[in-house]
Write a protein that holds these residues in place. Structure first.
Motif, PDB file in Angstrom:
ATOM      1  N   LEU A  48       0.831  -1.184   0.000  1.00 57.07           N
ATOM      2  CA  LEU A  48       0.000   0.000   0.000  1.00 57.07           C
ATOM      3  C   LEU A  48       0.876   1.248   0.000  1.00 57.07           C
ATOM      4  O   LEU A  48       0.659   2.193  -0.749  1.00 57.07           O
ATOM      5  CB  LEU A  48      -0.898  -0.023   1.239  1.00 57.07           C
ATOM      6  CG  LEU A  48      -2.256   0.620   1.064  1.00 57.07           C
ATOM      7  CD1 LEU A  48      -3.105  -0.269   0.169  1.00 57.07           C
ATOM      8  CD2 LEU A  48      -2.936   0.793   2.411  1.00 57.07           C
ATOM      9  N   ASN A  49       1.905   1.187   0.856  1.00 61.54           N
ATOM     10  CA  ASN A  49       2.846   2.310   0.916  1.00 61.54           C
ATOM     11  C   ASN A  49       3.445   2.587  -0.434  1.00 61.54           C
ATOM     12  O   ASN A  49       3.466   3.707  -0.900  1.00 61.54           O
ATOM     13  CB  ASN A  49       3.979   1.979   1.896  1.00 61.54           C
ATOM     14  CG  ASN A  49       3.637   2.464   3.291  1.00 61.54           C
ATOM     15  OD1 ASN A  49       3.010   3.505   3.429  1.00 61.54           O
ATOM     16  ND2 ASN A  49       4.025   1.719   4.291  1.00 61.54           N
ATOM     17  N   LYS A  50       3.914   1.496  -1.050  1.00 59.91           N
ATOM     18  CA  LYS A  50       4.616   1.666  -2.318  1.00 59.91           C
ATOM     19  C   LYS A  50       3.700   2.252  -3.384  1.00 59.91           C
ATOM     20  O   LYS A  50       4.077   3.097  -4.151  1.00 59.91           O
ATOM     21  CB  LYS A  50       5.155   0.312  -2.795  1.00 59.91           C
ATOM     22  CG  LYS A  50       6.529   0.023  -2.244  1.00 59.91           C
ATOM     23  CD  LYS A  50       7.060  -1.252  -2.834  1.00 59.91           C
ATOM     24  CE  LYS A  50       8.355  -1.640  -2.170  1.00 59.91           C
ATOM     25  NZ  LYS A  50       8.669  -3.052  -2.393  1.00 59.91           N
ATOM     26  N   ILE A  51       2.456   1.733  -3.396  1.00 58.86           N
ATOM     27  CA  ILE A  51       1.583   2.122  -4.500  1.00 58.86           C
ATOM     28  C   ILE A  51       0.981   3.505  -4.296  1.00 58.86           C
ATOM     29  O   ILE A  51       1.154   4.390  -5.105  1.00 58.86           O
ATOM     30  CB  ILE A  51       0.460   1.085  -4.700  1.00 58.86           C
ATOM     31  CG1 ILE A  51       1.077  -0.232  -5.143  1.00 58.86           C
ATOM     32  CG2 ILE A  51      -0.531   1.554  -5.760  1.00 58.86           C
ATOM     33  CD1 ILE A  51       0.141  -1.393  -5.053  1.00 58.86           C
ATOM     34  N   SER A  52       0.293   3.688  -3.160  1.00 58.29           N
ATOM     35  CA  SER A  52      -0.518   4.904  -3.118  1.00 58.29           C
ATOM     36  C   SER A  52      -0.101   5.899  -2.039  1.00 58.29           C
ATOM     37  O   SER A  52      -0.144   7.099  -2.247  1.00 58.29           O
ATOM     38  CB  SER A  52      -1.990   4.519  -2.941  1.00 58.29           C
ATOM     39  OG  SER A  52      -2.118   3.802  -1.733  1.00 58.29           O
ATOM     40  N   VAL A  53       0.284   5.405  -0.856  1.00 58.04           N
ATOM     41  CA  VAL A  53       0.450   6.337   0.254  1.00 58.04           C
ATOM     42  C   VAL A  53       1.584   7.325   0.012  1.00 58.04           C
ATOM     43  O   VAL A  53       1.439   8.518   0.252  1.00 58.04           O
ATOM     44  CB  VAL A  53       0.646   5.561   1.573  1.00 58.04           C
ATOM     45  CG1 VAL A  53       0.945   6.522   2.708  1.00 58.04           C
ATOM     46  CG2 VAL A  53      -0.603   4.769   1.880  1.00 58.04           C
ATOM     47  N   THR A  54       2.697   6.843  -0.512  1.00 66.01           N
ATOM     48  CA  THR A  54       3.823   7.747  -0.677  1.00 66.01           C
ATOM     49  C   THR A  54       3.527   8.917  -1.618  1.00 66.01           C
ATOM     50  O   THR A  54       3.703  10.062  -1.226  1.00 66.01           O
ATOM     51  CB  THR A  54       5.090   6.982  -1.116  1.00 66.01           C
ATOM     52  OG1 THR A  54       5.127   5.776  -0.377  1.00 66.01           O
ATOM     53  CG2 THR A  54       6.317   7.789  -0.868  1.00 66.01           C
ATOM     54  N   PRO A  55       3.012   8.647  -2.816  1.00 62.57           N
ATOM     55  CA  PRO A  55       2.695   9.792  -3.683  1.00 62.57           C
ATOM     56  C   PRO A  55       1.628  10.686  -3.066  1.00 62.57           C
ATOM     57  O   PRO A  55       1.686  11.919  -3.200  1.00 62.57           O
ATOM     58  CB  PRO A  55       2.155   9.138  -4.957  1.00 62.57           C
ATOM     59  CG  PRO A  55       2.534   7.729  -4.891  1.00 62.57           C
ATOM     60  CD  PRO A  55       2.755   7.376  -3.468  1.00 62.57           C
ATOM     61  N   PHE A  56       0.679  10.057  -2.347  1.00 58.53           N
ATOM     62  CA  PHE A  56      -0.396  10.839  -1.735  1.00 58.53           C
ATOM     63  C   PHE A  56       0.179  11.773  -0.669  1.00 58.53           C
ATOM     64  O   PHE A  56      -0.111  12.962  -0.644  1.00 58.53           O
ATOM     65  CB  PHE A  56      -1.436   9.890  -1.119  1.00 58.53           C
ATOM     66  CG  PHE A  56      -2.568  10.608  -0.442  1.00 58.53           C
ATOM     67  CD1 PHE A  56      -3.522  11.283  -1.199  1.00 58.53           C
ATOM     68  CD2 PHE A  56      -2.672  10.634   0.941  1.00 58.53           C
ATOM     69  CE1 PHE A  56      -4.557  11.947  -0.580  1.00 58.53           C
ATOM     70  CE2 PHE A  56      -3.708  11.304   1.564  1.00 58.53           C
ATOM     71  CZ  PHE A  56      -4.649  11.960   0.799  1.00 58.53           C
ATOM     72  N   LEU A  57       1.054  11.197   0.187  1.00 54.44           N
ATOM     73  CA  LEU A  57       1.680  12.022   1.228  1.00 54.44           C
ATOM     74  C   LEU A  57       2.470  13.161   0.599  1.00 54.44           C
ATOM     75  O   LEU A  57       2.397  14.308   1.040  1.00 54.44           O
ATOM     76  CB  LEU A  57       2.625  11.161   2.069  1.00 54.44           C
ATOM     77  CG  LEU A  57       2.005  10.526   3.316  1.00 54.44           C
ATOM     78  CD1 LEU A  57       3.035   9.701   4.048  1.00 54.44           C
ATOM     79  CD2 LEU A  57       1.439  11.610   4.223  1.00 54.44           C
TER      80      LEU A  57
END
Lengths: 239, 278
Positions: B15-24
């Motif tokens: 989840l981190n790799k896919i969405s959370v990082t760009p979102f943050l």
């Protein structure tokens, strides 16, 4: 005989698009309608499909007059016309009246057959022009048509894709004995595919010549015989 | 247990790799500017550049919000405003969709009533206010009606244009496969109109909030608009700012939810979504 046209005339606001067309299309035959743009090729095809009923003369399918679209007559347009909100699988299934186990299997088979294996869940926005047109062909074939009408289906594709899809049509015709009527302005395409080439003159569109091509398939695209026929067609079209 | 634990860890990492990082990243980048503004504002207020009776410091506004919340006043105000928008939006949207479908599919009706609607559209919707108050008084009815009128036009116009501009080529596909009129509508027309429908309701919702402010400014005993008037009359700019900021937050959250639904339902659209790099 499957499709018969007698004294077919179609006018749009006093402009005659096609005039007095007589043509009998036999079962399992590949016919190419060839002519310059604006000669009424597509108009003729639309009347054969039952989409356009405002014509004079008669169009009959299996000896009964054509009164509208029929399941036995499939059509592939110049643009693939896939519905963008459906994926490849759903688009190909679109024409099925009652999807059951047998027809769903058929859909899977056709996805593989037209070369879209693994692409079933892609949406049209992710497809190339060639893949879209493959899907459109599959969508028409799934309904098991006896006649397949094709309105310049490959004219927007690059040359190599076009050659591949021409071979796909021949493969289909060989397997299902589907009668095909194809509008094209590409003489080489007509020479490669057709049993008979119907050459139309322009404004109003009338049949200028019907050329039978009896050289056996698969044909060599560059064969001398075909080039001679090509020259003859060019002369007929005054080019 | 261990297996489950591992699974959770794995999926979190993914989840981190896919969405959370760009979102943050997106959140951080887009917060830089407002955070700077807040600090400058706070600083200038503290050294006395802004008088506190005109523009209180952000910290004072926050304290005001907390005290309003703790006294139990804030939530009823928010709820009152939200309900008015919701009901007005519901009525306006329903009427707009019904009318646009009738007008879109019935040429005679289009000739009969569309010109009138187009003419009424030219009246700035706020000009109706005095008449509505005269007819319905300063109660909930006139407020909700005003909001419904504001919401009606963008939804009507967008859905109608969606219906009349449907690509004939798609309808022909339906015809080729022998679709019944009912299936033409559910399988082709509705999905084709969806994008225009969403544009309409998102614009409509924005206008709904604009009109709720107008309605509440006219006279109300509760609601965020009432807080605005209260702040003005009692010389409390912090109350006004609390209300304004809450409007911004509620507007952003509701529009964001609609946008999320839109993206889910219209993922098939071949459009680039700005800022996501997709």
């Amino acid at each position: 005989m499957s499709l018969t046209v007698e004294q077919l005339t179609r006018t749009f606001n006093d402009v005659t698009a096609i005039q007095a067309i007589d043509l009998t299309i036999h079962e399992g035959e590949i016919i190419c309608l060839l002519g310059k743009s604006g000669c009424g090729k597509s108009t003729l095809l639309r009347t054969l499909s039952g989409l356009d009923l405002a014509y004079e003369g008669t169009v009959s399918f299996q000896d009964t007059p054509l009164t509208g679209v029929r399941d036995e007559i499939g059509i592939v347009f110049q643009e693939p016309r896939l519905l963008p909100w459906l994926n490849v699988l759903e688009n190909i299934r679109f024409g099925l009246k009652q999807p059951n186990q047998a027809t769903i299997k058929r859909v899977d088979r056709f996805i593989n057959y037209v070369g879209l294996t693994g692409k079933a869940h892609l949406y049209p926005k992710a497809l190339s022009g060639g893949m879209s047109q493959r899907a459109a062909i599959a969508r028409a074939l799934v309904c098991d048509p006896e006649v397949l009408l094709l309105d310049e289906p490959f004219s927007a594709l690059d040359h190599f894709t076009k050659l591949e899809l021409q071979d796909l049509l021949l493969k289909i015709q060989g397997k299902y004995n589907t009668t095909m009527v194809m509008v094209t302005h590409d003489i080489d395409e007509a020479l490669y595919l057709a049993d008979r080439i119907v050459v139309l003159s322009s404004q109003p569109g009338t049949i200028q010549d019907i050329i039978e091509i009896d050289s056996p398939r698969p044909r060599t695209r560059t064969s001398r015989d075909l080039q001679q026929v090509k020259q003859k067609i060019l002369t007929t079209l005054h080019i | 247990m261990t297996k489950e634990g591992q699974l959770t860890i794995n999926s979190t990492i993914q989840l981190n790799k896919i969405s959370v990082t760009p979102f943050l990243k997106h959140v951080i980048v887009s917060s830089i500017f407002p955070v700077i503004i807040l600090f400058v504002w706070e600083f200038l207020s503290r050294i006395g550049v802004f008088e506190s009776y005109q523009l209180p410091a952000p910290s004072a506004v926050l304290l005001k919000a907390v005290s309003l919340y703790q006294s139990g006043e804030l939530l009823p105000h928010i709820l009152a405003t939200f309900m008015r928008v919701l009901i007005g939006f519901g009525i306006g949207t329903t009427v707009a969709i019904t009318l646009s479908i009738l007008v879109g599919f019935w040429p005679l009706l289009e000739k009969l009533i569309d010109p009138t609607i187009q003419a009424l559209r030219q009246i700035p919707s706020l000009a109706w206010v005095p008449l509505f108050i005269l007819w319905m008084g300063i109660g909930e009815t006139s407020k909700v009606t005003m909001i419904a009128v504001g919401v009606f036009f963008p939804v009507y116009l967008n859905v109608l244009s969606g219906i009349v501009t449907i690509d004939r080529k798609w309808l022909e596909v339906g015809k080729v496969f022998g679709l019944s009129t009912c299936h033409q509508i559910t399988k082709i027309i509705l999905p084709a109109v969806f994008p225009a429908f969403f544009t309409g309701i998102r614009t409509g919702l924005g206008l709904g909030f604009m009109f709720v402010v107008a309605a509440e400014l006219m006279g109300a005993s509760e609601g965020l608009g009432y807080l605005l008037v209260l702040g003005q009359n009692t010389l409390q700019p912090d109350t006004i700012l609390v209300s304004i900021i809450l409007f911004a937050i509620i507007g952003k959250v509701t529009d964001g939810s609609l946008k999320l639904i839109e993206q889910r339902l219209l993922h098939w659209q071949d459009t680039e979504i700005r800022g996501t790099g997709k």
